[in-house]
Design a protein around this motif. Sequence first.
Motif, short mmCIF file in Angstrom:
data_model
loop_
_atom_site.label_atom_id
_atom_site.label_comp_id
_atom_site.label_asym_id
_atom_site.label_seq_id
_atom_site.Cartn_x
_atom_site.Cartn_y
_atom_site.Cartn_z
N LYS A 15 20.47 36.39 43.09
CA LYS A 15 21.22 36.31 44.35
C LYS A 15 22.24 35.18 44.32
CE LYS A 15 17.68 38.49 47.11
NZ LYS A 15 16.81 38.41 48.26
N ASP A 16 22.25 34.40 43.25
CA ASP A 16 23.22 33.33 43.11
C ASP A 16 24.54 33.84 42.56
OD1 ASP A 16 21.25 31.60 43.96
OD2 ASP A 16 20.67 31.02 41.93
N TRP A 17 24.63 35.12 42.29
CA TRP A 17 25.83 35.72 41.68
C TRP A 17 26.53 36.64 42.67
CZ3 TRP A 17 27.40 34.47 36.78
CH2 TRP A 17 26.49 33.74 36.01
N ALA A 18 27.85 36.76 42.52
CA ALA A 18 28.65 37.66 43.35
C ALA A 18 29.54 38.49 42.43
CB ALA A 18 29.50 36.89 44.33
N LYS A 19 29.74 39.74 42.77
CA LYS A 19 30.62 40.61 42.00
C LYS A 19 32.02 40.48 42.60
CE LYS A 19 30.94 45.31 40.33
NZ LYS A 19 30.28 46.62 40.36
N VAL A 20 32.97 40.04 41.78
CA VAL A 20 34.34 39.84 42.22
C VAL A 20 35.21 40.93 41.61
CG1 VAL A 20 36.31 38.28 42.22
CG2 VAL A 20 34.00 37.35 42.37
N ILE A 21 35.95 41.64 42.46
CA ILE A 21 36.85 42.69 41.99
C ILE A 21 38.27 42.24 42.31
CG2 ILE A 21 37.50 45.11 42.20
CD1 ILE A 21 34.64 45.62 43.23
N ARG A 22 39.10 42.18 41.26
CA ARG A 22 40.46 41.67 41.41
C ARG A 22 41.45 42.73 40.92
NH1 ARG A 22 41.74 36.03 39.04
NH2 ARG A 22 41.30 35.47 41.15
N ALA A 23 42.54 42.94 41.67
CA ALA A 23 43.61 43.83 41.24
C ALA A 23 44.55 43.04 40.33
CB ALA A 23 44.38 44.36 42.44
N VAL A 24 44.81 43.58 39.14
CA VAL A 24 45.68 42.92 38.16
C VAL A 24 46.84 43.84 37.86
CG1 VAL A 24 45.79 41.93 35.85
CG2 VAL A 24 43.67 41.77 37.15
N GLY A 30 53.69 48.02 35.40
CA GLY A 30 53.74 47.70 36.82
C GLY A 30 52.59 48.31 37.60
N ALA A 31 51.70 49.02 36.90
CA ALA A 31 50.55 49.64 37.56
C ALA A 31 49.44 48.60 37.75
CB ALA A 31 50.03 50.80 36.71
N TYR A 32 48.64 48.81 38.77
CA TYR A 32 47.52 47.91 39.03
C TYR A 32 46.24 48.46 38.42
CZ TYR A 32 50.25 45.14 42.29
OH TYR A 32 51.19 44.32 42.85
N THR A 33 45.45 47.58 37.85
CA THR A 33 44.11 47.93 37.38
C THR A 33 43.15 46.96 38.05
OG1 THR A 33 44.30 46.45 35.47
CG2 THR A 33 44.91 48.75 35.13
N PHE A 34 41.89 47.31 38.05
CA PHE A 34 40.89 46.48 38.70
C PHE A 34 39.97 45.86 37.66
CE2 PHE A 34 42.28 49.55 41.82
CZ PHE A 34 42.56 48.72 42.88
N LYS A 35 39.78 44.56 37.79
CA LYS A 35 38.94 43.81 36.88
C LYS A 35 37.72 43.33 37.67
CE LYS A 35 39.09 39.85 33.78
NZ LYS A 35 39.88 38.73 33.31
N GLU A 36 36.52 43.67 37.18
CA GLU A 36 35.29 43.29 37.84
C GLU A 36 34.58 42.23 37.02
OE1 GLU A 36 32.84 46.68 38.47
OE2 GLU A 36 34.45 47.84 39.38
N GLU A 37 34.10 41.19 37.68
CA GLU A 37 33.35 40.14 37.00
C GLU A 37 32.24 39.62 37.91
OE1 GLU A 37 35.03 37.13 34.71
OE2 GLU A 37 36.92 38.17 34.39
#
Length: 53
Positions: A15-24, A30-37
Amino acid sequence: MAKKVVATLKTPGGKDWAKVIRAVKSEKTGAYTFKEEMVLVDKVQEYLATGNK
């Protein structure tokens, strides 16, 4: 993949972790992709402020 993340979060300390999704944005197309960490909850704001790609 969702099952893997859910299973990880059920472990002690998970529970100390969070999933972060970022548009790159791609520089070539010029297209956007999503990076999850997975990032520690305490470091989420720091991670988003740094602009890690």
